[in-house]
Design a protein around this motif. Structure first.
Motif, PDB file in Angstrom:
ATOM      1  N   PHE A 141       1.110  -1.455   0.489  1.00 15.17           N
ATOM      2  CA  PHE A 141       0.146   0.065   0.276  1.00 15.17           C
ATOM      3  C   PHE A 141       1.409   1.504   0.151  1.00 15.17           C
ATOM      4  O   PHE A 141       1.949   1.100   0.373  1.00 15.17           O
ATOM      5  N   ARG A 142       0.593   2.318  -1.023  1.00 13.16           N
ATOM      6  CA  ARG A 142       1.615   3.606  -1.358  1.00 13.16           C
ATOM      7  C   ARG A 142       0.587   4.516  -0.782  1.00 13.16           C
ATOM      8  O   ARG A 142      -0.430   4.908  -1.195  1.00 13.16           O
ATOM      9  N   ALA A 143       0.681   5.649  -0.142  1.00 19.34           N
ATOM     10  CA  ALA A 143      -0.021   7.035   0.373  1.00 19.34           C
ATOM     11  C   ALA A 143       0.244   7.991  -0.759  1.00 19.34           C
ATOM     12  O   ALA A 143       1.620   7.738  -1.048  1.00 19.34           O
ATOM     13  N   VAL A 144      -0.276   7.852  -1.565  1.00 22.69           N
ATOM     14  CA  VAL A 144      -0.462   9.004  -2.546  1.00 22.69           C
ATOM     15  C   VAL A 144      -0.167   9.937  -2.486  1.00 22.69           C
ATOM     16  O   VAL A 144       0.687  11.085  -2.769  1.00 22.69           O
ATOM     17  N   GLY A 145      -1.044  10.930  -2.156  1.00 27.11           N
ATOM     18  CA  GLY A 145      -2.498  12.397  -2.506  1.00 27.11           C
ATOM     19  C   GLY A 145      -1.476  12.774  -3.256  1.00 27.11           C
ATOM     20  O   GLY A 145      -1.016  14.151  -3.614  1.00 27.11           O
ATOM     21  N   GLN A 146      -1.473  12.469  -4.597  1.00 28.83           N
ATOM     22  CA  GLN A 146      -0.931  13.258  -5.975  1.00 28.83           C
ATOM     23  C   GLN A 146      -2.898  13.642  -6.840  1.00 28.83           C
ATOM     24  O   GLN A 146      -3.652  13.427  -7.127  1.00 28.83           O
ATOM     25  N   GLY A 147      -2.513  15.435  -6.381  1.00 25.96           N
ATOM     26  CA  GLY A 147      -4.032  15.812  -6.883  1.00 25.96           C
ATOM     27  C   GLY A 147      -3.783  16.803  -8.561  1.00 25.96           C
ATOM     28  O   GLY A 147      -2.987  16.704  -8.660  1.00 25.96           O
TER      29      GLY A 147
END
Length: 477
Positions: A141-147
């Motif tokens: 699992f990766r925390a991406v947060g790319q908006g």
């Protein structure tokens, strides 16, 4: 605040059936992408208008208090899919206005595996908030947060989604087919504008006099069919006679039409029991059964007199699991008699969630329902058991009654481990392993194009002809 990962961090997760909670009242979707970071088609977009992936591996469900749930069974994700992206978006305002936007992953035991809270959202209206991806034979699992400030459209383009505009309405009014002669009657304006009722399939119906084709109707027609309908109207107008539409196109026999579609239903318990599931649409369904324990497992349908029908499961294997076929009666009440040596879980699933056969290796254990949608092909089974292997085919092409299955065709009935290759007719075709108490694999080879020209990897017909357009429509308001 959740204690978990920060943006950019990653962690291993179990290769199992996981539940992903997305909180803050935003719209949620999942994209299943290949190694190139692109979807293979609209079927790889799971959203509220298409809440289940054809493989059954990823499903979307609403929840309470602004929580949306993604069920991701990582054991069922197709080999060509390397990442499952968790996407959020908002129709009004920006994501910075979403309070406590977070993702939390739960394991099969219900415990939290990993979590991530977005703390730096800005003017974006869409975001890849997290992803599940393959690594070293497992999943992380990766925390991406790319908006994306340009919203879902920008996000979609980056991941290979076709964002072409919907077809425009044709500039001609299309008449309805000629009706049988009836005594003259006076119609109100609202009656005159109502669509004519025909017995052709919904996607083939012609709209009534004075109405234009809707976008969804156009999406279900070829360019040639649209031109033919418009040409018929022009010719009728030029000749000064009442016009009628050309014959409705015959339905594509390769399109999935069998079985009811409904939200999966479940039950759980321990040891022997009678299971009752109410308010189901009538017709063929899958029963998914998982039992923990060592001993005998048996499953039978019950009729209205509580008489057992033909056995669905009869196994002495430890920790039995598998999917079998049965049919829901007209009154929509399915009753099953279960004998189990321990705790059990049952799910009633639509046939649309059958696992897809492909040229990638599919691994499983126990009875299973598989779907083939391509042209003629060969399928190779490698069965590792010492007991019976029984396989049947159900040819769905041209079968028009969704409340029944066509007559089964016997394909395999053998005892012991074996590797066998079978010729498959053109899809859609159900391949039913009704008895298989051991591990097995299946893989297609020598797949030929479908005679209709349809892409065998395209999704089964969904309520919306273009899943991507339905998903992106909110971005074009």
């Amino acid at each position: 605040m959740l204690r978990g990962l920060i943006k950019g961090d990653n962690a291993f997760v179990p290769t199992a059936a996981l539940r992903v909670a997305v909180r803050s009242g935003v719209d949620v979707a999942a994209l299943l992408v290949t190694e190139q970071g692109r979807v293979r088609g609209d079927a790889d977009i799971v959203f509220d208008g298409a809440p289940a992936h054809p493989s059954g591996a990823v499903r979307l469900a609403g929840g309470e208090d602004g929580t949306v749930w993604l069920d991701a069974d990582l054991t069922d994700v197709e080999e060509t899919v390397t990442r499952v992206l968790v996407v959020v978006s908002t129709e009004e305002g920006a994501l910075r206005d979403a309070r406590a936007l977070s993702v939390e992953v739960f394991g099969p035991d219900g415990g939290t595996v990993v979590a991530y809270e977005v703390t730096d959202a800005g003017a974006e209206t869409a975001m890849v908030v997290a992803e599940l991806y393959r690594r070293s034979g497992g999943w992380k699992f990766r925390a991406v947060g790319q908006g994306y400030v340009d919203g879902l459209t920008g996000l979609a383009v980056d991941h290979g989604v076709d964002v072409g505009e919907e077809p425009q309405e044709v500039p001609y009014r299309i008449p309805a087919p000629a009706a049988p002669a009836d005594p003259p009657r006076t119609e109100t304006p609202s009656q005159a504008e109502a669509p004519a009722q025909t017995e052709t399939p919904p996607q083939a119906e012609a709209p009534a006099q004075g109405l234009r084709l809707t976008r969804d109707q156009l999406l279900d027609m070829t360019e040639a069919e649209i031109r033919a309908v418009a040409a018929a109207q022009r010719q009728a107008k030029a000749e000064g006679r009442p016009a009628s539409a050309p014959p409705a196109p015959r339905p594509d026999p390769s399109v999935w039409t069998c079985g009811p579609v409904f939200k999966p239903r479940g039950a759980s318990g321990r040891n022997n029991d009678v299971i009752t599931v109410k308010d189901l649409p009538p017709g063929p369904v899958m029963v998914e059964l998982a039992v923990k324990g060592e001993g005998y497992t048996g499953l039978w349908p019950l009729d209205d007199a509580n008489t057992k029908g033909r056995s669905l499961v009869s196994s002495t294997e430890k920790n039995f699991r598998g999917r079998v076929l049965t049919s829901v009666p007209e009154h929509g009440r399915l009753r099953l008699r279960l004998e189990a040596p321990g705790s059990w879980q049952v799910r009633i699933l639509p046939l649309a969630e059958a696992r897809r056969l492909s040229e990638s290796r599919l691994e499983s254990w126990g009875p299973e329902v598989l779907l083939h949608t391509g042209g003629t092909a060969d399928v190779t089974f490698d069965y590792q058991g010492s007991s019976n292997l029984i396989v049947h085919f159900y040819r769905l092409a041209g079968h028009t009654d969704p409340t029944t299955l066509p007559r089964p065709e016997g394909a395999v009935n053998e005892i012991g481990a074996r590797k066998e290759t079978l010729p498959l007719p053109e899809g859609p075709l159900l391949v039913y392993l009704s008895v298989a108490d051991a591990p097995w694999t299946a893989r297609l080879k020598d797949v030929r194009p479908h005679s209709t020209g349809r892409n065998p990897d395209s999704p089964m017909r969904a309520p919306e002809p273009r899943g991507a357009l339905g998903w992106l429509r909110r971005a074009r308001h």
